[in-house]
Write an enzyme that holds these catalytic residues in place. Structure first.
Site, PDB file in Angstrom:
ATOM      1  CE1 TYR A  63      -3.292  -2.734   0.030  1.00 12.90           C
ATOM      2  CE2 TYR A  63      -3.812  -2.226   2.301  1.00 12.90           C
ATOM      3  CZ  TYR A  63      -4.039  -2.958   1.159  1.00 12.90           C
ATOM      4  OH  TYR A  63      -5.037  -3.904   1.154  1.00 12.90           O
ATOM      5  N   PRO A 215     -15.891  -2.077   1.861  1.00 11.10           N
ATOM      6  CG  PRO A 215     -15.588  -1.465   4.100  1.00 11.10           C
ATOM      7  CD  PRO A 215     -14.834  -1.920   2.892  1.00 11.10           C
ATOM      8  CG  LEU A 216     -17.266   2.701   3.140  1.00  7.47           C
ATOM      9  CD1 LEU A 216     -16.427   3.885   3.583  1.00  7.47           C
ATOM     10  CD2 LEU A 216     -18.655   2.766   3.770  1.00  7.47           C
ATOM     11  N   GLY A 217     -17.989   0.296  -1.100  1.00  4.69           N
ATOM     12  CA  GLY A 217     -18.015   0.276  -2.564  1.00  4.69           C
ATOM     13  C   GLY A 217     -16.720   0.786  -3.166  1.00  4.69           C
ATOM     14  N   GLY A 219     -15.357   3.464  -2.858  1.00  3.19           N
ATOM     15  CA  GLY A 219     -15.491   4.852  -3.301  1.00  3.19           C
ATOM     16  C   GLY A 219     -16.077   4.995  -4.695  1.00  3.19           C
TER      17      GLY A 219
HETATM   18  N1  LIG Z   1      -7.458  -7.839   0.276  1.00  2.00           N
HETATM   19  C1  LIG Z   1      -7.564  -7.063  -0.768  1.00  2.00           C
HETATM   20  O1  LIG Z   1      -7.322  -7.475  -1.893  1.00  2.00           O
HETATM   21  C2  LIG Z   1      -8.017  -5.649  -0.598  1.00  2.00           C
HETATM   22  C3  LIG Z   1      -8.424  -4.900  -1.707  1.00  2.00           C
HETATM   23  C4  LIG Z   1      -8.872  -3.603  -1.487  1.00  2.00           C
HETATM   24  C5  LIG Z   1      -8.898  -3.097  -0.207  1.00  2.00           C
HETATM   25  N2  LIG Z   1      -8.481  -3.840   0.852  1.00  2.00           N
HETATM   26  C6  LIG Z   1      -8.535  -3.326   2.255  1.00  2.00           C
HETATM   27  O2  LIG Z   1      -9.873  -2.946   2.524  1.00  2.00           O
HETATM   28  C7  LIG Z   1      -9.910  -1.571   2.957  1.00  2.00           C
HETATM   29  C8  LIG Z   1     -11.196  -0.926   2.479  1.00  2.00           C
HETATM   30  O3  LIG Z   1     -11.280  -0.979   1.060  1.00  2.00           O
HETATM   31  P1  LIG Z   1     -11.215   0.331   0.153  1.00  2.00           P
HETATM   32  O4  LIG Z   1     -10.422   1.374   0.853  1.00  2.00           O
HETATM   33  O5  LIG Z   1     -10.817  -0.085  -1.201  1.00  2.00           O
HETATM   34  O6  LIG Z   1     -12.713   0.737  -0.029  1.00  2.00           O
HETATM   35  P2  LIG Z   1     -13.883   1.372   0.878  1.00  2.00           P
HETATM   36  O7  LIG Z   1     -13.533   1.359   2.317  1.00  2.00           O
HETATM   37  O8  LIG Z   1     -15.119   0.707   0.432  1.00  2.00           O
HETATM   38  O9  LIG Z   1     -13.944   2.852   0.309  1.00  2.00           O
HETATM   39  C9  LIG Z   1     -12.883   3.749   0.410  1.00  2.00           C
HETATM   40  C10 LIG Z   1     -13.204   4.930  -0.470  1.00  2.00           C
HETATM   41  O10 LIG Z   1     -14.392   5.574   0.013  1.00  2.00           O
HETATM   42  C11 LIG Z   1     -14.077   6.896   0.474  1.00  2.00           C
HETATM   43  N3  LIG Z   1     -14.737   7.043   1.773  1.00  2.00           N
HETATM   44  C12 LIG Z   1     -14.333   6.571   2.988  1.00  2.00           C
HETATM   45  N4  LIG Z   1     -15.230   6.910   3.939  1.00  2.00           N
HETATM   46  C13 LIG Z   1     -16.207   7.594   3.315  1.00  2.00           C
HETATM   47  C14 LIG Z   1     -17.403   8.207   3.785  1.00  2.00           C
HETATM   48  N5  LIG Z   1     -17.780   8.170   5.065  1.00  2.00           N
HETATM   49  N6  LIG Z   1     -18.188   8.849   2.867  1.00  2.00           N
HETATM   50  C15 LIG Z   1     -17.828   8.903   1.554  1.00  2.00           C
HETATM   51  N7  LIG Z   1     -16.703   8.334   1.051  1.00  2.00           N
HETATM   52  C16 LIG Z   1     -15.897   7.681   1.945  1.00  2.00           C
HETATM   53  C17 LIG Z   1     -12.573   6.976   0.555  1.00  2.00           C
HETATM   54  O11 LIG Z   1     -12.115   8.263   0.203  1.00  2.00           O
HETATM   55  P3  LIG Z   1     -11.435   9.210   1.332  1.00  2.00           P
HETATM   56  O12 LIG Z   1     -10.079   8.614   1.596  1.00  2.00           O
HETATM   57  O13 LIG Z   1     -11.357  10.543   0.676  1.00  2.00           O
HETATM   58  O14 LIG Z   1     -12.333   9.162   2.525  1.00  2.00           O
HETATM   59  C18 LIG Z   1     -12.131   5.977  -0.504  1.00  2.00           C
HETATM   60  O15 LIG Z   1     -12.122   6.549  -1.783  1.00  2.00           O
HETATM   61  C19 LIG Z   1      -8.633  -0.982   2.323  1.00  2.00           C
HETATM   62  O16 LIG Z   1      -8.265   0.231   2.940  1.00  2.00           O
HETATM   63  C20 LIG Z   1      -7.658  -2.105   2.502  1.00  2.00           C
HETATM   64  O17 LIG Z   1      -7.161  -2.104   3.830  1.00  2.00           O
HETATM   65  C21 LIG Z   1      -8.057  -5.113   0.670  1.00  2.00           C
END
Ligand SMILES: NC(=O)c1ccc[n+]([C@@H]2O[C@H](COP(=O)([O-])OP(=O)(O)OC[C@H]3O[C@@H](n4cnc5c(N)ncnc54)[C@H](OP(=O)(O)O)[C@@H]3O)[C@@H](O)[C@H]2O)c1
Length: 286
Positions: A63, A215-217, A219
């Site tokens: 990351y 979990p939030l799609g 983004g």
């Molecule tokens: N194992 C795997 O292959 C894998 C793949 C992907 C992710 N992950 C893990 O899972 C975690 C979560 O996944 P993710 O970060 O891809 O997606 P997510 O948590 O579904 O969404 C993150 C996105 O949503 C925005 N966001 C966060 N809180 C928000 C809110 N309250 N309202 C509106 N927008 C919001 C963030 O932007 P801002 O930063 O501007 O808030 C970012 O663009 C990652 O951080 C990582 O640790 C693992």
């Protein structure tokens, strides 16, 4: 909001964490093609997360910003070391960071990857290490035994407390459980997908944590956005909070790891701890 807390879950039976944790992937950059984020803000987000009781951070050595200079693991150490008692840091190995970003590594890459995480995070033992394979869709039929045996040996050496799997299917789980105990699964989870739902159910039956990523799609919005918004209006909450509460409502072994580099979003996401959905809400989100 209803003030029933979603509670905790013990990863591997002994690492109790709040069911809403923190995903560190967004600290270094916000998306595959985005530029580096401000490290100072990232450290402020991590410190605020710890103040608000976050005790489960999900990270990976890969990351990083596109040029590799801003790294989630470095930010975590800079912001939080010495770590608060009870903080669980979960990391992933499998991919290796190259000029174009992460690519799949081999079994031989796993020990150096574990050592790189130990070094960057400044710990003698990693709490939870996922073997991460494929890319969003579990690569069906791929054998994991050779790679999981390497991680199981590192666990025996005392370098890892618990092992997990990321981006896997039921066959991967069954195969690796013959090598060593699996404490957590991290997948791009869609409860409407029958295979995923069955995998989550068998994880629940075996007290394996199930950690849906994105979990939030991620983004990018979600097919459920309109439904989340309607439920959110009923609770005076936001769609993001409903999405997180929905994950937690699916089963007691579900852990949410919303990813953010924004202080406002961090506070909003953690406030979902006090949002409990009703059976009618959950039915409306199917
Ligand atoms: N194992 C795997 O292959 C894998 C793949 C992907 C992710 N992950 C893990 O899972 C975690 C979560 O996944 P993710 O970060 O891809 O997606 P997510 O948590 O579904 O969404 C993150 C996105 O949503 C925005 N966001 C966060 N809180 C928000 C809110 N309250 N309202 C509106 N927008 C919001 C963030 O932007 P801002 O930063 O501007 O808030 C970012 O663009 C990652 O951080 C990582 O640790 C693992």
């Amino acid at each position: 909001m209803n003030h029933t807390a979603p509670g905790t879950f013990a990863i591997g039976g002994d690492l109790a964490v709040d069911r809403i944790g923190f995903g560190a992937m967004r600290l270094a950059r916000n998306g595959m093609h985005a530029t580096a984020r401000d490290p100072q803000t990232a450290r402020a987000v991590l410190r605020r997360a710890a103040e608000l009781g976050v005790d489960h951070i999900d990270t990976a050595d890969f990351y990083r910003s596109p040029d590799g200079t801003v790294r989630a693991n470095d930010l975590i150490r800079q912001a939080l070391f010495p770590y608060p008692a009870g903080l669980v840091i979960a990391t992933k190995v499998g991919p290796v960071f190259g000029p174009g970003g992460p690519t799949q590594g081999t079994a031989a890459d796993l020990r150096p990857a574990v050592e790189a995480n130990l070094e960057a995070l400044g710990v003698d033992r990693l709490d939870l290490v996922y073997l991460r394979i494929g890319w969003r869709v579990p690569p069906r039929g791929e054998s994991l035994s050779e790679r999981f045996e390497v991680l199981a040996a590192l666990r025996e050496e005392g370098l890892i407390r618990h092992l997990g799997l990321s981006n896997v299917d039921q066959a991967h789980l069954s195969e690796t459980q013959r090598v060593a105990p699996v404490a957590a699964i991290q997948n791009l989870f869609d409860p409407a997908d029958a295979d995923e739902a069955a995998l989550a159910e068998s994880a629940a039956a075996e007290r394996i944590a199930f950690v849906p990523f994105g979990p939030l799609g991620s983004g990018q919005g979600s097919a459920r956005d309109e439904r989340y918004a309607a439920v959110a209006r009923r609770h005076g909450a936001t769609s993001a909070q409903v999405a997180l509460a929905h994950v937690l409502a699916l089963s007691p072994n579900m852990l949410a790891i919303p990813g953010t580099g924004s202080l406002a979003h961090l506070e909003e996401n953690l406030a979902a701890r006090s949002l409990t959905l009703t059976p009618d809400d959950i039915a409306a989100l199917r």
